[in-house]
Enzyme design. Structure first.
Site, PDB file in Angstrom:
ATOM      1  N   ASP A  87     -34.808 -26.050  49.375  1.00 34.01           N
ATOM      2  CA  ASP A  87     -34.692 -27.860  50.256  1.00 34.01           C
ATOM      3  C   ASP A  87     -33.798 -29.100  49.156  1.00 34.01           C
ATOM      4  OD1 ASP A  87     -36.821 -27.231  51.760  1.00 34.01           O
ATOM      5  OD2 ASP A  87     -38.000 -27.622  50.514  1.00 34.01           O
ATOM      6  N   ASP A  92     -36.533 -27.613  58.432  1.00 38.72           N
ATOM      7  CA  ASP A  92     -37.967 -28.450  57.922  1.00 38.72           C
ATOM      8  C   ASP A  92     -37.363 -29.231  59.563  1.00 38.72           C
ATOM      9  OD1 ASP A  92     -38.187 -26.967  55.735  1.00 38.72           O
ATOM     10  OD2 ASP A  92     -38.030 -28.531  54.658  1.00 38.72           O
TER      11      ASP A  92
END
Length: 201
Positions: free
Chosen positions: A135, A149
């Protein structure tokens, strides 16, 4: 040639190629964006050293995530990997009967995002099925996330909205209750009876 049932649904033997191509195209776009941005994030960012984009509100922040989207359910990496595999398999199965264009977009978003994070879980450390997802984007108080996501969440929201409005993945338009022609015939018969009654009087 495309075959349809009486209700307008396509049969399993004739999935529209246009919708399947759209699903695959959307999935590939999401997957490529996700993989490329993760590679760049790992190469250019250092853990624990955020790079500001808009002050401290929006930053590039490299994080290794063992959980689900937006850093949820950390510590269940292998379970999430199996879930992702199930999601991919389910979308492939649905693709055989896919008719709705908007369902193709939503399923493509989910498929591309699921594959993007699944690649991390399989090939990144600490090992197969236990790999941590990369991330890199932080916005305010929201958990750090990647391209996959919002694609998965956005696709899921789109599919829920389509279902609520009566759009099904194996039908070209919103579902309607069968038999609307019968009430029309009854109304026409009633009008004819009224006309005869007026002529008599």
């Amino acid at each position: 040639m495309t075959n349809r049932t009486a209700g307008g649904r396509h049969t399993r033997d004739s999935p529209p190629r246009k919708q399947v191509r759209l699903l695959v195209t959307v999935a590939l776009v999401v997957l490529i964006l996700d993989v490329v941005t993760k590679v760049l994030a790992v190469k250019l960012l250092k853990p624990g050293e955020p790079v500001p984009i808009i002050g401290d509100t929006v930053t590039w922040t490299l994080v290794r995530n063992s959980g689900a989207a937006f850093s949820m359910a950390t510590g269940y990496t292998w379970v999430l990997t199996l879930v992702a595999l199930g999601v991919v398999g389910g979308i492939i199965w649905m693709g055989r009967r896919l008719v709705s264009t908007w369902w193709a977009v939503g399923l493509g978003m989910i498929l591309g995002g699921a594959l993007g994070n699944l690649i991390d879980r399989i090939f990144r450390s600490p090992g197969p099925l236990r790999g941590h997802v990369v991330d890199f984007l932080s916005i305010g108080w929201w958990p750090v996330f990647n391209v996959a996501d919002p694609a998965v969440v956005g696709g899921a929201i789109l599919l829920v909205g389509l279902s609520l409005f009566g759009y099904e993945f194996d039908a070209p338009g919103p579902s309607r209750e069968p038999g609307p022609a019968r009430p029309r015939r009854e109304v026409s018969r009633w009008r004819r009876d009224v006309a005869r009654w007026r002529r008599r009087w």
